[in-house]
Design an enzyme around this catalytic site. Structure first.
Site, mmCIF file in Angstrom:
data_model
loop_
_atom_site.group_PDB
_atom_site.id
_atom_site.type_symbol
_atom_site.label_atom_id
_atom_site.label_comp_id
_atom_site.label_asym_id
_atom_site.label_seq_id
_atom_site.Cartn_x
_atom_site.Cartn_y
_atom_site.Cartn_z
ATOM 1 N N ASP A 1 0.858 -1.190 0.000
ATOM 2 C CA ASP A 1 0.000 0.000 0.000
ATOM 3 C C ASP A 1 0.895 1.240 0.000
ATOM 4 O OD1 ASP A 1 -2.117 -1.791 0.551
ATOM 5 O OD2 ASP A 1 -1.856 -1.537 2.721
ATOM 6 N N ASP B 1 0.124 8.314 7.800
ATOM 7 C CA ASP B 1 0.284 6.916 8.236
ATOM 8 C C ASP B 1 1.559 6.786 9.056
ATOM 9 O OD1 ASP B 1 -1.888 5.622 6.959
ATOM 10 O OD2 ASP B 1 -0.789 5.479 5.068
ATOM 11 N N GLU C 1 0.839 -2.043 11.276
ATOM 12 C CA GLU C 1 0.610 -2.153 9.837
ATOM 13 C C GLU C 1 1.795 -1.604 9.056
ATOM 14 O OE1 GLU C 1 -2.559 0.266 8.207
ATOM 15 O OE2 GLU C 1 -2.429 -0.733 6.288
ATOM 16 N N GLU C 2 2.462 -0.631 9.628
ATOM 17 C CA GLU C 2 3.499 0.076 8.882
ATOM 18 C C GLU C 2 4.875 -0.577 8.937
ATOM 19 O OE1 GLU C 2 2.321 2.175 6.886
ATOM 20 O OE2 GLU C 2 0.358 2.289 7.839
ATOM 21 N N ASP D 1 -3.131 -0.510 14.010
ATOM 22 C CA ASP D 1 -3.252 0.163 12.708
ATOM 23 C C ASP D 1 -3.255 1.645 13.075
ATOM 24 O OD1 ASP D 1 -3.961 1.351 10.358
ATOM 25 O OD2 ASP D 1 -5.737 0.123 9.993
ATOM 26 N N LEU E 1 -3.104 4.464 11.522
ATOM 27 C CA LEU E 1 -4.001 5.357 10.785
ATOM 28 C C LEU E 1 -4.820 4.504 9.836
ATOM 29 C CD1 LEU E 1 -4.865 7.895 9.014
ATOM 30 C CD2 LEU E 1 -3.980 8.430 11.266
ATOM 31 N N ASP E 2 -6.097 4.414 10.111
ATOM 32 C CA ASP E 2 -6.974 3.604 9.263
ATOM 33 C C ASP E 2 -7.822 4.526 8.392
ATOM 34 O OD1 ASP E 2 -8.562 1.114 8.588
ATOM 35 O OD2 ASP E 2 -10.118 2.394 9.451
ATOM 36 N N GLU F 1 -6.744 -5.029 12.569
ATOM 37 C CA GLU F 1 -8.007 -4.405 12.163
ATOM 38 C C GLU F 1 -9.182 -5.246 12.686
ATOM 39 O OE1 GLU F 1 -7.031 -1.796 8.202
ATOM 40 O OE2 GLU F 1 -7.155 -3.945 7.858
HETATM 41 P P1 AHG Z 1 -5.724 1.428 5.816
HETATM 42 O O1 AHG Z 1 -5.946 2.866 5.486
HETATM 43 O O2 AHG Z 1 -5.293 1.216 7.237
HETATM 44 O O3 AHG Z 1 -4.823 0.734 4.819
HETATM 45 O O4 AHG Z 1 -7.121 0.677 5.765
HETATM 46 C C1 AHG Z 1 -7.982 0.875 4.672
HETATM 47 C C2 AHG Z 1 -9.075 -0.153 4.739
HETATM 48 C C3 AHG Z 1 -10.268 0.196 5.603
HETATM 49 O O5 AHG Z 1 -10.155 1.299 6.397
HETATM 50 C C4 AHG Z 1 -11.389 0.381 4.632
HETATM 51 O O6 AHG Z 1 -12.588 -0.088 5.160
HETATM 52 C C5 AHG Z 1 -10.954 -0.373 3.436
HETATM 53 O O7 AHG Z 1 -9.566 -0.324 3.422
HETATM 54 C C6 AHG Z 1 -11.484 0.200 2.171
HETATM 55 O O8 AHG Z 1 -11.080 -0.573 1.120
HETATM 56 P P2 AHG Z 1 -11.696 -0.373 -0.334
HETATM 57 O O9 AHG Z 1 -11.235 0.948 -0.824
HETATM 58 O O10 AHG Z 1 -11.141 -1.526 -1.109
HETATM 59 O O11 AHG Z 1 -13.197 -0.437 -0.194
HETATM 60 MN MN MN Z 2 -6.760 0.046 8.168
HETATM 61 MN MN MN Z 3 -3.607 2.014 8.290
#
Ligand code: AHG
Ligand code: MN
Ligand code: MN
Length: 327
Positions: free
Chosen positions: A70, A76, A99-100, A118, A120-121, A277
């Site tokens: 990612d 983050d 996560e990082e 996590d 920053l989600d 998560e």
């Molecule tokens: P993060 O920002 O920690 O990587 O998590 C993102 C996750 C979660 O927060 C969210 O519900 C989901 O990714 C959304 O994914 P899509 O864009 O695929 O729907």
């Molecule tokens: Mn997340």
């Molecule tokens: Mn995150």
């Protein structure tokens, strides 16, 4: 009117609540309480940064990727640093899974707790001023305090969590957590710099009307999930999907609903990570009377085999999760 009624009580601070409830915790040594306070402190710093994100240069991509591939956003990484520092200084945590970072980090060998976080989600929502969050799970260390960290300390099932929670940086900032004795929510009062108990003993409605799933990927959902989504439409439910798990989860917890991240062609095990998560939100959901599964099995019973493993996630009001599972 009585003076005491005009001056409305602002109630319990988080600190006092943690202290007053310390004896509920089976190892009531005060260390878990300190750990929760460290998390709250770091979250206040992150909250401050989130709030001024548009004003200083902390929005946008950092130009690097985490181990899952990612793109890392500046926030983050900043949030990861804030929580890691606070927990390191606090001294209660021996190992931190984030996560990082690809591997766990040794923090303090005398610490009795392991934390998965996590920081920053909802990264994709940072730049557009939409709610984001932090998710954490706390485990008791299994190996001897003072010795080296063992695999068994790190890869514990969700059912072993001693506490879990999230912070939602939303229209107001909240911290919601459980130590296995129900769920309580605290709202941050900016001018006083304190979290106050605003949502005591939170309960998830047994049934609901909201379904939350990224329907853009519906073509690659399993047939069972496609059928369930159609069932939601047939029953005139409402679709709500923010794309920040914490925010979607929080709304459904309060209003009644289901959140689903199913297997997709792109992510055959779903996208969400078990250890930082799903476990925490599953624990909170169950404590509030809700339910969390991977479509078949209880999330909290899944034995993790790797730090960053993904699982399909079905969480929310009990009747809705049961119905989704029946497909
Ligand atoms: P993060 O920002 O920690 O990587 O998590 C993102 C996750 C979660 O927060 C969210 O519900 C989901 O990714 C959304 O994914 P899509 O864009 O695929 O729907
Ligand atoms: Mn997340
Ligand atoms: Mn995150």
């Amino acid at each position: 009117m009585e003076a005491s009624r005009i001056a409305q009580s602002i109630g319990f601070t988080l600190d006092r609540f943690i202290k007053n409830n310390q004896e509920q915790f089976q190892f009531a040594s005060g260390e878990l309480s300190q750990l929760l306070r460290d998390i709250a402190l770091a979250s206040k710093v992150v909250n401050r940064e989130v709030n001024k994100a548009g004003l200083i240069d902390i929005m946008g991509p950092l130009g690097s990727q985490n181990m899952a591939g990612d793109d890392q956003q500046k926030l983050d990484v900043l949030a990861d640093i804030r929580f890691t520092r606070a927990l390191k200084k606090g001294g209660e945590v021996c190992a931190l899974i984030s996560e990082e970072s690809e591997s766990y980090e040794d923090l303090n060998n005398d610490g009795k707790y392991v934390i998965a976080i996590d920081p920053l989600d909802g990264s994709s929502n940072i730049d557009v001023n939409v709610s984001i969050g932090t998710i954490f799970s706390i485990f008791r260390r299994i190996s001897k305090v003072g010795g080296p960290i063992q695999q068994e300390d790190i890869l514990q099932k969700g059912s072993e969590q001693v506490a879990a929670g999230y912070i939602l940086y939303g229209s107001s900032t909240m911290m919601v957590y459980t130590t296995g004795h129900g769920v309580n929510g605290f709202t941050f009062e900016q001018s006083l710099g304190e979290f106050f108990l605003s949502h005591p003993d939170m309960k998830a409605p047994e049934d609901g009307k909201i379904y939350s799933i990224n329907e853009g990927q519906a073509n690659s959902f399993p047939e069972s999930v496609k059928k369930y989504v159609q069932d939601c439409k047939d029953n005139k439910m409402t679709a709500r999907y923010i794309g920040s798990l914490v925010a979607d989860f929080h709304r459904n917890l309060l209003k009644g609903g289901i959140y689903i991240y199913p297997p997709t062609a792109k992510d055959p095990n779903g996208k969400l990570r078990l250890m930082y998560e799903c476990n925490a939100l599953a624990f909170i959901s169950e404590q509030a009377g809700g339910m969390a599964t991977d479509g078949k099995k209880r999330i909290l019973d899944i034995q993790p085999t790797t730090l960053h493993q993904r699982v399909p996630f079905f969480v929310g009001s009990k009747k809705m999760v049961e119905r989704a599972q029946s497909f």
